[in-house]
Write a protein that holds these residues in place. Structure first.
Motif, PDB file in Angstrom:
ATOM      1  N   ILE A 446       0.885  -1.124   0.000  1.00 45.65           N
ATOM      2  CA  ILE A 446      -0.205  -0.045  -0.048  1.00 45.65           C
ATOM      3  C   ILE A 446       0.837   1.352  -0.118  1.00 45.65           C
ATOM      4  O   ILE A 446       2.011   1.446   0.762  1.00 45.65           O
ATOM      5  CB  ILE A 446      -0.881  -0.116   1.188  1.00 45.65           C
ATOM      6  N   GLN A 447       0.576   2.256  -0.811  1.00 47.62           N
ATOM      7  CA  GLN A 447       1.078   3.496  -1.007  1.00 47.62           C
ATOM      8  C   GLN A 447       0.633   4.465  -0.172  1.00 47.62           C
ATOM      9  O   GLN A 447       1.271   5.647   0.575  1.00 47.62           O
ATOM     10  CB  GLN A 447       1.296   3.846  -2.405  1.00 47.62           C
ATOM     11  N   ALA A 448      -0.727   4.418  -0.128  1.00 47.55           N
ATOM     12  CA  ALA A 448      -1.396   5.608   0.659  1.00 47.55           C
ATOM     13  C   ALA A 448      -2.961   5.111   0.896  1.00 47.55           C
ATOM     14  O   ALA A 448      -3.442   4.151   0.210  1.00 47.55           O
ATOM     15  CB  ALA A 448      -1.792   6.811  -0.242  1.00 47.55           C
ATOM     16  N   VAL A 449      -3.433   5.294   1.951  1.00 42.67           N
ATOM     17  CA  VAL A 449      -4.961   5.188   2.373  1.00 42.67           C
ATOM     18  C   VAL A 449      -5.783   6.556   2.592  1.00 42.67           C
ATOM     19  O   VAL A 449      -5.313   7.460   3.092  1.00 42.67           O
ATOM     20  CB  VAL A 449      -4.767   4.431   3.635  1.00 42.67           C
ATOM     21  N   THR A 468      -4.619   2.991  -2.211  1.00 43.45           N
ATOM     22  CA  THR A 468      -3.930   3.059  -3.308  1.00 43.45           C
ATOM     23  C   THR A 468      -2.650   2.195  -3.185  1.00 43.45           C
ATOM     24  O   THR A 468      -1.913   2.495  -2.394  1.00 43.45           O
ATOM     25  CB  THR A 468      -3.382   4.501  -3.356  1.00 43.45           C
ATOM     26  N   THR A 469      -2.467   1.394  -4.344  1.00 40.55           N
ATOM     27  CA  THR A 469      -0.903   0.912  -4.484  1.00 40.55           C
ATOM     28  C   THR A 469      -0.391   1.577  -5.711  1.00 40.55           C
ATOM     29  O   THR A 469      -0.690   2.476  -6.109  1.00 40.55           O
ATOM     30  CB  THR A 469      -1.032  -0.765  -4.645  1.00 40.55           C
ATOM     31  N   ALA A 470       0.895   0.993  -5.942  1.00 37.85           N
ATOM     32  CA  ALA A 470       1.661   1.787  -7.002  1.00 37.85           C
ATOM     33  C   ALA A 470       1.264   1.561  -8.274  1.00 37.85           C
ATOM     34  O   ALA A 470       1.208   2.176  -9.394  1.00 37.85           O
ATOM     35  CB  ALA A 470       3.055   1.187  -7.181  1.00 37.85           C
ATOM     36  N   SER A 471       0.037   0.481  -8.433  1.00 37.90           N
ATOM     37  CA  SER A 471      -0.493   0.373  -9.714  1.00 37.90           C
ATOM     38  C   SER A 471      -1.888   0.714 -10.067  1.00 37.90           C
ATOM     39  O   SER A 471      -2.226   1.272 -11.031  1.00 37.90           O
ATOM     40  CB  SER A 471      -0.392  -1.219 -10.161  1.00 37.90           C
ATOM     41  N   LYS A 472      -2.639   0.830  -9.007  1.00 42.33           N
ATOM     42  CA  LYS A 472      -4.081   1.118  -8.975  1.00 42.33           C
ATOM     43  C   LYS A 472      -4.611   1.352  -7.768  1.00 42.33           C
ATOM     44  O   LYS A 472      -4.057   0.866  -6.634  1.00 42.33           O
ATOM     45  CB  LYS A 472      -4.936   0.286  -9.787  1.00 42.33           C
ATOM     46  N   SER A 473      -5.887   1.770  -7.693  1.00 38.00           N
ATOM     47  CA  SER A 473      -6.576   2.307  -6.380  1.00 38.00           C
ATOM     48  C   SER A 473      -7.740   1.153  -6.184  1.00 38.00           C
ATOM     49  O   SER A 473      -8.263   0.885  -7.290  1.00 38.00           O
ATOM     50  CB  SER A 473      -7.085   3.616  -6.187  1.00 38.00           C
TER      51      SER A 473
ATOM     52  N   THR B 110      -3.690   9.481   3.874  1.00 41.40           N
ATOM     53  CA  THR B 110      -2.475   9.404   4.978  1.00 41.40           C
ATOM     54  C   THR B 110      -1.550   8.578   4.001  1.00 41.40           C
ATOM     55  O   THR B 110      -1.900   7.666   3.450  1.00 41.40           O
ATOM     56  CB  THR B 110      -2.795   8.413   6.213  1.00 41.40           C
ATOM     57  N   VAL B 111      -0.385   9.150   3.882  1.00 42.63           N
ATOM     58  CA  VAL B 111       0.695   8.550   3.187  1.00 42.63           C
ATOM     59  C   VAL B 111       1.834   8.209   4.191  1.00 42.63           C
ATOM     60  O   VAL B 111       2.368   9.297   4.855  1.00 42.63           O
ATOM     61  CB  VAL B 111       1.335   9.573   2.085  1.00 42.63           C
ATOM     62  N   PRO B 112       2.173   6.922   4.349  1.00 41.02           N
ATOM     63  CA  PRO B 112       3.403   6.416   5.292  1.00 41.02           C
ATOM     64  C   PRO B 112       4.699   7.011   4.727  1.00 41.02           C
ATOM     65  O   PRO B 112       4.845   7.138   3.553  1.00 41.02           O
ATOM     66  CB  PRO B 112       3.642   5.203   5.003  1.00 41.02           C
ATOM     67  N   ARG B 115       6.862   5.225   2.150  1.00 42.26           N
ATOM     68  CA  ARG B 115       6.301   5.261   0.900  1.00 42.26           C
ATOM     69  C   ARG B 115       6.549   6.677   0.117  1.00 42.26           C
ATOM     70  O   ARG B 115       6.063   6.700  -1.103  1.00 42.26           O
ATOM     71  CB  ARG B 115       4.978   4.827   0.918  1.00 42.26           C
ATOM     72  N   ALA B 140       5.096   6.634  -5.162  1.00 37.11           N
ATOM     73  CA  ALA B 140       5.483   5.663  -6.580  1.00 37.11           C
ATOM     74  C   ALA B 140       3.948   5.388  -7.091  1.00 37.11           C
ATOM     75  O   ALA B 140       3.950   4.701  -8.290  1.00 37.11           O
ATOM     76  CB  ALA B 140       6.045   4.182  -6.045  1.00 37.11           C
ATOM     77  N   GLY B 141       2.931   5.407  -6.269  1.00 40.70           N
ATOM     78  CA  GLY B 141       1.618   5.076  -6.948  1.00 40.70           C
ATOM     79  C   GLY B 141       1.296   6.092  -7.937  1.00 40.70           C
ATOM     80  O   GLY B 141       1.734   6.980  -8.270  1.00 40.70           O
ATOM     81  N   GLU B 142      -0.103   5.855  -8.648  1.00 42.35           N
ATOM     82  CA  GLU B 142      -0.602   6.866  -9.621  1.00 42.35           C
ATOM     83  C   GLU B 142      -0.789   8.146  -8.691  1.00 42.35           C
ATOM     84  O   GLU B 142      -0.890   8.274  -7.502  1.00 42.35           O
ATOM     85  CB  GLU B 142      -1.817   6.157 -10.024  1.00 42.35           C
ATOM     86  N   SER B 145      -2.391   9.103  -5.235  1.00 44.10           N
ATOM     87  CA  SER B 145      -1.767   8.812  -3.784  1.00 44.10           C
ATOM     88  C   SER B 145      -0.701  10.069  -3.463  1.00 44.10           C
ATOM     89  O   SER B 145      -0.029   9.908  -2.325  1.00 44.10           O
ATOM     90  CB  SER B 145      -1.114   7.489  -3.745  1.00 44.10           C
TER      91      SER B 145
END
Lengths: 503, 172
Positions: A446-449, A468-473, B110-112, B115, B140-142, B145
């Motif tokens: 996970i990149q962001a929540v 959100t991950t690096a490829s999609k949400s 929230t972004v750790p 990351r 690194a996300g779209e 994020s």
């Protein structure tokens, strides 16, 4: 060149000149296409245009071709690459010299492609991809296949484990661990094509047809479609049957075309689809006109999406898309494996995500989700009504007779299929209306929540969580506010406390 | 680790609700107001110009309708922007950055820190006049994020930038 020594700068196969030439020629003619047409038209009107006659044209064409050829040769000569200990080096450019260095550990993907021309002259192109944007992509246009495979192995294996340095002769060992896990049969491809979402194919065809309609508007008007349709509104009994029949025939044709289109598309992109299991990676080979071969490393995969629908489920067809970081949309399609059995899907998931489990007790969104679905379909229905009204007038309102049951089914299935489950390591979110989709992601990727809540939802204490991950949400839709916050806190806690790398 | 599903509801986890979110600088409201005023003036002036140059009868008749619709839209937009200003909040925790915004649709992202790929502090000409800065956090996300915290006091933006930069580099 065929020696597998990449430690010194080497060029691609000499056939690369042809490929570069072809690419550039294509680009050139595409760019000046309009100009050519304008030129040709003015020539056709007057026999000569500003003292230009046939010989001048031929000479200038030859000059362009020679220019492009020289350019291709120069480009070929200046394209050199080599590998040293940890990096891949590439130098390009005739006038502007570019020197690209990619560290092996940052390479996300190496894959081999072969388009139609490349198939003819028996070379392949090798793409090297990092997690960055499109600019950091490298494509070597022409390599013969053994060289490409060796280069790929050099780039890939050493990144996996640094022990295998210069292990070129050990390729036979590598070969033995390979195991063709899945090979699609033409029958399954056909079934897959037939059971696809034809609405999509239909949309493509429909937009094409509408384009044509505007081109030949006057001609279509002569057919008096409008008058005929208005006749429906008058409920003239004798013509009603005839019009009904023509409509049925039109619909049948539309369905048939969509079907054919889907099947052909499926065959062309997935011809000879093959999934090979290596020790650590998974390799996908497929394609008819554009042959693609790519390897997937589990640690680089960010999301997995499994799709099926009612009909496909009956035939045991499952589609699995594997998403890596920041891969451009065009490439995303290549990471799709179609026509898998359920057991094969499970096996692949287990290979990519170790010890993945989905408990039977999954959580559902709140009833509020139904409202959102209903609202969505209402807006769509209104749009359809408006368009129908403007095209066909009052008589078009019968469209609602079809829309209403569809809308009810939409809400019903949309809610029924929605669920989510979070455990120690994975987030699973299910959804879809016609399709049944399952999104799986690993928590440490996970990149962001994000917690989202409109003022209407605030009153009802409902919120959505977007992961959100690096490829999609992925969205966990409309759960109770308290649950949403717990999920939010839990996911963040896991990501921050575990200190695992996302790539 | 012994985390199971039931522990999602464990109260012992750090809770976003407990975090005291900080408001961004009041000065930034001025920038928002300025931006909105400029936008509305642009709309209105285009319309007024239209009154002098467009000779179509329909336009002239309907002018006051269009005018009032546009003015109404501007006022609504203006009011919402001012009310939404209070919702723009942020917080920096030990391990993550939190940013909340939105009146009609409120979101808390929230972004750790682990990351964050890189961090950037940008200042437009206008924000320099008010001694403000914008902090952009890229993951690194779209694009969904990436975080952009606008209207921070310059000193504070700098401090946060330093803190996060050192954290990113410290963690490798």
């Amino acid at each position: 060149m065929e020696t597998a020594d990449f430690s010194h700068p080497s060029r691609q196969s000499a056939k690369g000149i042809i490929i570069i030439f072809a690419f550039n020629a294509f680009k050139f003619f595409k760019k000046f296409f309009v100009l050519f047409i304008a030129f040709g038209l003015s020539l056709a009107k007057k026999k000569s245009f500003a003292h230009i006659n046939k010989t001048v044209i031929v000479i200038s064409l030859v000059a362009i071709v020679i220019g492009l050829l020289v350019f291709a040769i120069l480009k070929y000569l200046h394209f050199r690459f080599h590998i040293n200990q940890d990096d891949f080096h590439l130098s390009t450019g005739i006038f502007n010299k570019d020197n690209t260095i990619i560290s092996k550990s940052k390479i996300q993907n190496v894959y081999i492609k072969q388009n139609f021309l490349q198939q003819l002259i028996n070379v392949v192109s090798l793409n090297i991809e990092t997690a960055g944007d499109n600019k950091s992509e490298i494509e070597i246009h022409a390599l013969d296949k053994p060289t490409a495979l060796l280069l790929k192995r050099e780039l890939f294996d050493q990144q996996e484990s640094n022990i295998l340095s210069g292990n070129i002769t050990g390729s036979s060992e590598q070969e033995q661990q390979k195991q063709v896990f899945f090979k699609v049969s033409p029958k399954r491809l056909l079934l897959e094509g037939v059971s696809q979402n034809h609405l999509k194919s239909f949309a493509i065809i429909a937009s094409f047809v509408f384009g044509l309609y505007y081109e030949f508007k006057d001609y279509v008007k002569d057919l008096k479609i409008r008058e005929r349709i208005e006749a429906i509104a008058e409920f003239d009994e004798t013509t009603l049957l005839g019009i009904f029949l023509t409509n049925v025939i039109i619909v049948l044709f539309a369905v048939l075309f969509s079907l054919l289109f889907s099947v052909i598309k499926t065959f062309v992109t997935n011809f000879d689809l093959e999934v090979v299991e290596n020790q650590k990676t998974i390799e996908i080979n497929k394609g008819l006109l554009n042959k693609v071969s790519l390897s997937l490393t589990p640690s680089r995969i960010q999301n997995i999406v499994i799709k099926t629908n009612r009909i496909k489920q009956y035939f045991g067809l499952h589609t699995m898309s594997v998403n890596q970081a920041m891969v451009s949309a065009k490439q995303k399609k290549n990471f799709v494996i179609i026509a898998l059995e359920k057991s094969q899907v499970d096996h692949l998931i287990d290979k990519i995500l170790k010890h993945y489990t989905l408990d039977s007790d999954v959580d559902k969104p709140t009833q509020y989700y139904k409202r959102i679905l209903a609202l969505k379909i209402l807006v769509t229905a209104l749009l359809v009504n408006m368009v129908a009204f403007f095209i066909f007038g009052n008589g078009a309102l019968w469209v609602n007779a079809f829309l209403l049951p569809l809308a009810i089914l939409y809400v019903y299935f949309g809610y029924k299929k929605a669920y989510y489950h979070i455990n120690d390591r994975f987030v699973t979110v299910g959804g879809g209306v016609i399709d049944t989709t399952t999104n799986i992601l690993e928590i440490h990727k996970i990149q962001a929540v994000k917690l989202r809540q409109s003022i209407f939802q605030k009153r009802r204490q409902i919120a959505s969580v977007i992961i959100t991950t690096a490829s999609k949400s992925v969205k966990i839709p409309y759960v109770k506010e308290n649950d949403a916050k717990s999920i939010y806190n839990f996911l963040l806690f896991k990501v921050e406390s575990e200190d695992k790398d996302w790539m | 680790m012994g985390f199971s599903n039931s522990q999602i509801h464990n109260d012992a986890l750090p809770n976003v609700e407990d975090v005291e979110l900080l408001s961004i600088s009041k000065q930034y409201l001025k920038i928002i107001v300025l931006n909105k005023v400029v936008m509305c003036l642009a709309f209105v002036s285009v319309l007024v110009l239209g009154k002098f140059f467009v000779t179509k009868a329909g336009f002239q008749e309907g002018f006051w309708y269009i005018f009032s619709i546009i003015v109404g839209f501007c006022l609504l937009n203006f009011g919402l922007a001012i009310l939404a200003f209070k919702k723009r909040k942020y917080a920096i925790r030990e391990h993550d950055v939190i940013y909340a915004k939105g009146l009609l649709i409120n979101s808390i992202t929230t972004v750790p820190i682990s990351r964050i790929q890189h961090i950037e502090e940008s200042r437009s000409w206008l924000s320099r006049q008010f001694n403000l800065a914008t902090l952009n956090l890229y993951t690194a996300g779209e694009s969904g994020s990436d975080l952009s915290i606008k209207g921070l006091p310059y000193q504070e933006a700098k401090q946060i930038n330093d803190f996060i930069s050192s954290r990113i580099n410290g963690n490798g």
